[in-house]
Design a protein around this motif. Structure first.
Motif, PDB file in Angstrom:
ATOM      1  N   ARG A  36     -11.032   1.126   7.372  1.00  0.00           N
ATOM      2  CA  ARG A  36     -11.436   0.640   6.037  1.00  0.00           C
ATOM      3  C   ARG A  36     -11.038   1.653   4.964  1.00  0.00           C
ATOM      4  O   ARG A  36     -10.958   2.857   5.243  1.00  0.00           O
ATOM      5  N   VAL A  42     -10.517   2.732  -3.876  1.00  0.00           N
ATOM      6  CA  VAL A  42     -10.197   1.453  -4.529  1.00  0.00           C
ATOM      7  C   VAL A  42     -10.472   1.586  -6.033  1.00  0.00           C
ATOM      8  O   VAL A  42      -9.691   1.089  -6.862  1.00  0.00           O
ATOM      9  N   CYS A  82      -2.016   0.135   4.655  1.00  0.00           N
ATOM     10  CA  CYS A  82      -3.151  -0.658   4.158  1.00  0.00           C
ATOM     11  C   CYS A  82      -3.351  -0.502   2.658  1.00  0.00           C
ATOM     12  O   CYS A  82      -3.837  -1.415   1.995  1.00  0.00           O
ATOM     13  N   THR A  85      -1.083  -2.758   0.808  1.00  0.00           N
ATOM     14  CA  THR A  85      -1.435  -4.146   1.124  1.00  0.00           C
ATOM     15  C   THR A  85      -2.606  -4.599   0.250  1.00  0.00           C
ATOM     16  O   THR A  85      -2.630  -5.730  -0.237  1.00  0.00           O
ATOM     17  N   ARG A  86      -3.583  -3.683   0.038  1.00  0.00           N
ATOM     18  CA  ARG A  86      -4.723  -4.042  -0.799  1.00  0.00           C
ATOM     19  C   ARG A  86      -4.260  -4.372  -2.221  1.00  0.00           C
ATOM     20  O   ARG A  86      -4.665  -5.339  -2.836  1.00  0.00           O
ATOM     21  N   ILE A 120     -10.171 -10.008  -6.075  1.00  0.00           N
ATOM     22  CA  ILE A 120      -9.071  -9.885  -5.115  1.00  0.00           C
ATOM     23  C   ILE A 120      -8.524 -11.298  -4.862  1.00  0.00           C
ATOM     24  O   ILE A 120      -9.292 -12.262  -4.758  1.00  0.00           O
ATOM     25  N   ASN A 159      -6.340 -10.092   3.481  1.00  0.00           N
ATOM     26  CA  ASN A 159      -7.414  -9.922   2.488  1.00  0.00           C
ATOM     27  C   ASN A 159      -8.286 -11.178   2.334  1.00  0.00           C
ATOM     28  O   ASN A 159      -9.081 -11.249   1.382  1.00  0.00           O
ATOM     29  N   SER A 207      -6.643  -2.819   6.737  1.00  0.00           N
ATOM     30  CA  SER A 207      -6.319  -4.052   6.021  1.00  0.00           C
ATOM     31  C   SER A 207      -6.758  -5.224   6.906  1.00  0.00           C
ATOM     32  O   SER A 207      -6.430  -5.258   8.091  1.00  0.00           O
TER      33      SER A 207
END
Ligand code: COS
Length: 379
Positions: A36, A42, A82, A85-86, A120, A159, A207
């Motif tokens: 994670r 983030v 990841c 990807t986020r 998101i 996601n 991810s």
């Protein structure tokens, strides 16, 4: 012909590179272990504006050129996959449908929040029986007054479990094949909409990939994206750009693998000298450098074409094949150069080796992309 990147892109590249080196790379193994991304990271991505690079300025984003987006993805791909990807879904498949086909109301409702990272986005096309053959989807959307009733299951959705809004492709007219597919913006938490199984994958730890289940899910008719029957075309346009930026992701990983391999080869001594002096090792490094050179030029050129408003279906498919296959070869060579160490957990090359394998599969397998190029060539 001038191949120099604009000054502002060089500065931007430096900013993203510093962020990767200072904030992301130091925790890349921790993220791998814990599966994670820490919340505070983030938040830093949001502060830098990374979620809104591709979203137009009048919708709260940076409105960055495709070339600029490629530079960002290239830099972000020098570490654990990841992270990019986020960020990637909000800049690509999770928002682009709204950018190209959304009503003013849809744009106002979603784009500023996707740009800031407050929301998101996800993209739900694939189903258990419709991967490469995307128009074979079975999810249906039946009009009922002011709503559409959605039924079906999507899988392998990046996601999907954390998405606030998903662009979902569903059949509004089964008899019309691809022309009977429509796109819907489905909000998290709608009755009848749930997240199913979370997949366990070979790589891309940090991810998530999951199922989305629609069981008599009532989606407001106002959430239809474009007109009925336009969903497949929208999805294909979204994927054209996705495939191009995926080439940039492969490029960043390839460049990082080359650097890691060069460093290791300079310091690893066998038979009294560094292995970089061995021709066998040099040739692997040289092949990686040749690939990086070709891929970089192909990615930037296709991005330049898209920025000029040209359709790049063929170029995007070619770039993705070229870049992801080159990155796959580079990962294999990098592990080989690192020898036994390259096979050990905790080594970046081991992680890249697993993560890069997916790039030749998702957003169009190499086989499907070659088929698309063949079609474009024989039109
Ligand atoms: N841009 C705009 N429109 C496009 C397009 C593109 N790149 N590609 C296809 N279309 C349009 C076609 O013009 C056609 O429209 P008309 O019926 O109005 O002429 C329609 O979409 C159907 O296209 P086509 O006949 O080519 O559909 P196929 O079922 O033969 O599909 C491929 C073809 C292989 C291109 C498609 O299924 C595909 O891309 N598969 C891979 C899916 C994928 O990448 N999945 C990854 C998961 S999503 S992250």
């Amino acid at each position: 012909m001038d191949f120099t990147l604009p000054e502002e892109l060089l500065i931007f590249r430096e900013t993203v590179r510093k962020f990767v080196e200072k904030e992301l790379e130091p925790i890349s193994e921790q993220v791998e272990e814990e599966d994670r991304i820490p919340g505070h990271i983030v938040e830093k991505m949001k502060e830098l504006g990374l979620f809104g690079l591709a979203i137009p300025q009048d919708s709260g984003g940076y409105g960055m050129s495709v070339l600029g987006q490629c530079v960002a993805m290239e830099e972000l791909s020098r570490t654990n996959a990841c992270f990019r990807t986020r960020i990637g879904t909000n800049n690509g498949i999770g928002s682009m449908g709204i950018v190209i086909a959304g009503t003013q109301e849809q744009k106002r409702k979603y784009l500023p929040k996707l740009a800031s990272g407050e929301m998101i986005g996800a993209f739900a096309l694939t189903e258990p029986n419709a991967g490469s053959d995307a128009s074979a989807i079975r999810t249906t959307a039946v009009r009922k007054g002011d709503t559409y009733l959605l039924n079906g299951t999507k899988h392998f959705i990046t996601n999907g479990d954390i998405a606030d809004v998903s662009t979902v492709m569903a059949l509004t007219d089964r008899s019309k094949g691809a022309r009977g597919i429509s796109a819907f913006l489905v909000d998290k938490g709608l009755p009848g909409f749930s997240v199913g199984k979370l997949e366990k994958k070979m790589g891309f730890r940090g991810s998530t990939t999951c199922e989305l289940i629609f069981d008599d899910c009532e989606v407001p008719a106002a959430n239809l994206l474009g007109r009925e029957g336009e969903g497949f075309r929208i999805a294909m346009q979204v994927l054209d750009k996705g495939r191009l930026t995926m080439g940039a992701c492969a490029l960043g990983a390839l460049e990082k693998l080359l650097e890691l391999s060069m460093e290791y080869a300079k310091t690893r001594v066998t038979f009294g000298e560094p292995i970089i002096n061995r021709q066998a090792i040099q040739w692997m490094l040289v092949n990686m450098a040749i690939d990086a050179y070709a891929v970089r030029n192909a990615v930037y050129h296709a991005a330049w074409k898209l920025d000029r408003g040209e359709r790049v279906t063929k170029e995007a498919a070619m770039v993705k094949v070229l870049a992801t296959e080159a990155a796959g070869r580079a990962a294999d060579s990098a592990v080989q150069i690192h020898g036994g160490m390259g096979y050990m957990k905790g080594m970046a090359v081991e992680r890249f080796y697993r993560d890069l394998r997916l790039l030749r599969i998702y957003e169009g397998t190499s086989e499907i992309l070659r088929m698309i190029v063949a079609r474009e060539m024989t039109r």
